[in-house]
Write an enzyme that holds these catalytic residues in place. Structure first.
Site, PDB file in Angstrom:
ATOM      1  N   LYS A   1       0.804  -1.110  -0.051  1.00 29.82           N
ATOM      2  CA  LYS A   1      -0.113   0.032   0.179  1.00 29.82           C
ATOM      3  C   LYS A   1       0.945   1.271  -0.041  1.00 29.82           C
ATOM      4  O   LYS A   1       0.567   2.081  -0.579  1.00 29.82           O
ATOM      5  CB  LYS A   1      -0.885  -0.035   1.210  1.00 29.82           C
ATOM      6  CG  LYS A   1      -2.040  -0.967   1.077  1.00 29.82           C
ATOM      7  CD  LYS A   1      -3.348  -0.162   1.660  1.00 29.82           C
ATOM      8  CE  LYS A   1      -4.690  -1.479   1.663  1.00 29.82           C
ATOM      9  NZ  LYS A   1      -5.523  -0.913   2.640  1.00 29.82           N
TER      10      LYS A   1
ATOM     11  N   LYS B   1      -5.057  -9.956  -6.459  1.00 26.39           N
ATOM     12  CA  LYS B   1      -6.320 -10.228  -5.594  1.00 26.39           C
ATOM     13  C   LYS B   1      -7.326  -9.288  -6.188  1.00 26.39           C
ATOM     14  O   LYS B   1      -7.369  -8.308  -6.546  1.00 26.39           O
ATOM     15  CB  LYS B   1      -5.733  -9.855  -4.217  1.00 26.39           C
ATOM     16  CG  LYS B   1      -6.843 -10.001  -2.897  1.00 26.39           C
ATOM     17  CD  LYS B   1      -6.375  -9.450  -1.654  1.00 26.39           C
ATOM     18  CE  LYS B   1      -6.520  -8.102  -1.396  1.00 26.39           C
ATOM     19  NZ  LYS B   1      -6.453  -7.510  -0.293  1.00 26.39           N
TER      20      LYS B   1
ATOM     21  N   LYS C   1     -11.467  -4.071  -3.597  1.00 27.60           N
ATOM     22  CA  LYS C   1     -12.265  -2.905  -3.893  1.00 27.60           C
ATOM     23  C   LYS C   1     -11.579  -1.779  -4.469  1.00 27.60           C
ATOM     24  O   LYS C   1     -11.959  -0.641  -4.839  1.00 27.60           O
ATOM     25  CB  LYS C   1     -13.044  -2.358  -2.441  1.00 27.60           C
ATOM     26  CG  LYS C   1     -12.242  -2.723  -1.261  1.00 27.60           C
ATOM     27  CD  LYS C   1     -13.393  -2.696  -0.121  1.00 27.60           C
ATOM     28  CE  LYS C   1     -12.577  -3.025   1.476  1.00 27.60           C
ATOM     29  NZ  LYS C   1     -13.341  -3.733   2.315  1.00 27.60           N
TER      30      LYS C   1
END
Ligand code: TYM
Length: 341
Positions: A118, A201, A204
């Site tokens: 991230k 993966k 969202k």
């Protein structure tokens, strides 16, 4: 140290950031409901404090938190049986997280793959909250002395870090105060992959909406996304082993198995030899059949957010009844004057 046994208690959480995906449903929510229906003590949180470790527009965060609660209810969670609440209404989470910030080591945090993914190359510009995120997650879990943590594969490392924090705390202070929680990672779809790229993966936060199925998608959208899902030209093999080198095919079969509550071997026995042109419509029908009632119920629940807010408020009160004495005891163990240990 003597062996202390802890009452089994289930805890898990989902971030209200963006829309709920099929990955969240199969990797987490479906298990949440099963564990509730097995009659266990279950606590499920909407982790809004985790969500703001990356920028969230305030109006979107408010909507996403309520929509997540609607998703929990629509999937089958019952506020009479499970405690459902949003994290920020229980301030003990951040209070315990501070203690854990002082227990966890920088090196442990730096090893977290989610942090590395991230924060990317620009770690200097990531929020301090994003770095400390796993200590808050440990606080979520240990604040309730939770023992079983249903999550998808990608959260395993964070639950392991939670175990390390519990062990270090117990050792540092010489008592077995926190349980060592177990991740519960079960089912055919603990890692649902992107429909556009079988090595990534389903998420969202993926910029491509075609990469995921959202729980709010209507039947036509679900069917279109499955029809357009990336595959290879070969027909499906008749044994699971034949899927090993075929990430996209394996992903669709895993989704089918999880939605139909069969093992991958059972599915292969049925669909082995079929072309994708035949298998994809079967999968689309199944997905619509399972997901349409959830999305309809979510839409209905979102029509009355006052009821959702009431459920969250009541859930937070019940959560605090458990959390508050555990935090006070923690403060007492650490040596804080005035703690009601
Ligand atoms: P989050 O919000 O990213 O995801 C919520 C849950 O959904 C699972 N999941 C998936 N499972 C299978 N395939 C996928 N593609 C997929 N995408 C998401 C996740 O594994 C997770 O179980 N840090 C957590 C939230 C959290 C938490 C906690 C969880 C905060 N505190 C305490 C358990 C206990 C997270 O970001 O999940």
């Amino acid at each position: 140290m003597s062996e202390v046994s802890f009452t089994p208690r289930v805890f898990s959480g989902i971030q209200p950031s963006g829309r709920l995906t099929l990955g969240n449903y199969l990797g987490a929510m479906k298990r949440f409901v099963e564990m509730q229906d097995e009659g266990r003590e279950t606590i499920y949180c909407m982790v809004d404090l985790h969500a703001i470790t990356v920028w969230q527009d305030p109006a979107d965060l408010r909507r996403a938190t309520r929509e997540l609660c609607a998703g929990y209810l629509a999937a089958g969670l019952n506020p009479e049986k499970s405690i459902l609440f949003n994290q920020s209404q229980v301030p003990e989470h951040t209070q315990l997280a501070w203690i854990f910030n002082c227990v966890a080591r920088m090196g442990w945090m730096q090893r977290m793959t989610q942090w590395k993914d991230k924060a990317g190359k620009n770690q200097q510009n990531a929020s301090l909250g994003l770095f400390a995120y796993p200590a808050l997650m440990a606080a979520d879990i240990l604040l309730y002395h939770a023992t079983h943590i249903p999550v998808g594969e990608d959260q395993k490392q964070h639950v392991e870090l939670t175990r390390d924090i519990a062990i270090k705390f117990n050792n540092d202070f010489g008592q077995e105060f926190f349980p060592i929680p177990e991740p519960v990672i079960e089912g055919a779809a603990t890692r649902v992959m992107s429909l556009r790229d079988g090595s990534k993966k389903m998420s969202k936060s993926d910029p491509s909406d075609m990469s995921r199925i959202n729980l709010t998608d209507d039947a036509d959208t679900i069917a279109k996304k499955i029809r357009k899902a990336k595959t290879d030209p070969e027909p499906l093999p008749s044994e699971a082993k034949g899927l090993e080198e075929r990430a996209e095919a394996r992903n669709l079969v895993n989704i089918y198995a999880a939605l139909s509550e069969q093992s991958v071997d059972q599915v292969m026995a049925d669909v082995g030899g079929k072309a994708f042109s035949e298998f994809k419509p079967m999968l689309a029908d199944l997905a619509v059949d399972r997901l349409a009632p959830i999305s309809q119920e979510m839409a209905r629940l979102m029509g009355d957010v006052s009821e959702i807010d009431r459920i969250l408020g009541r859930g937070a009160e019940r959560a605090r009844e458990i959390a508050s004495p555990i935090l006070q005891k923690t403060y007492d163990i650490v040596g804080m004057v005035g703690a009601k240990g």
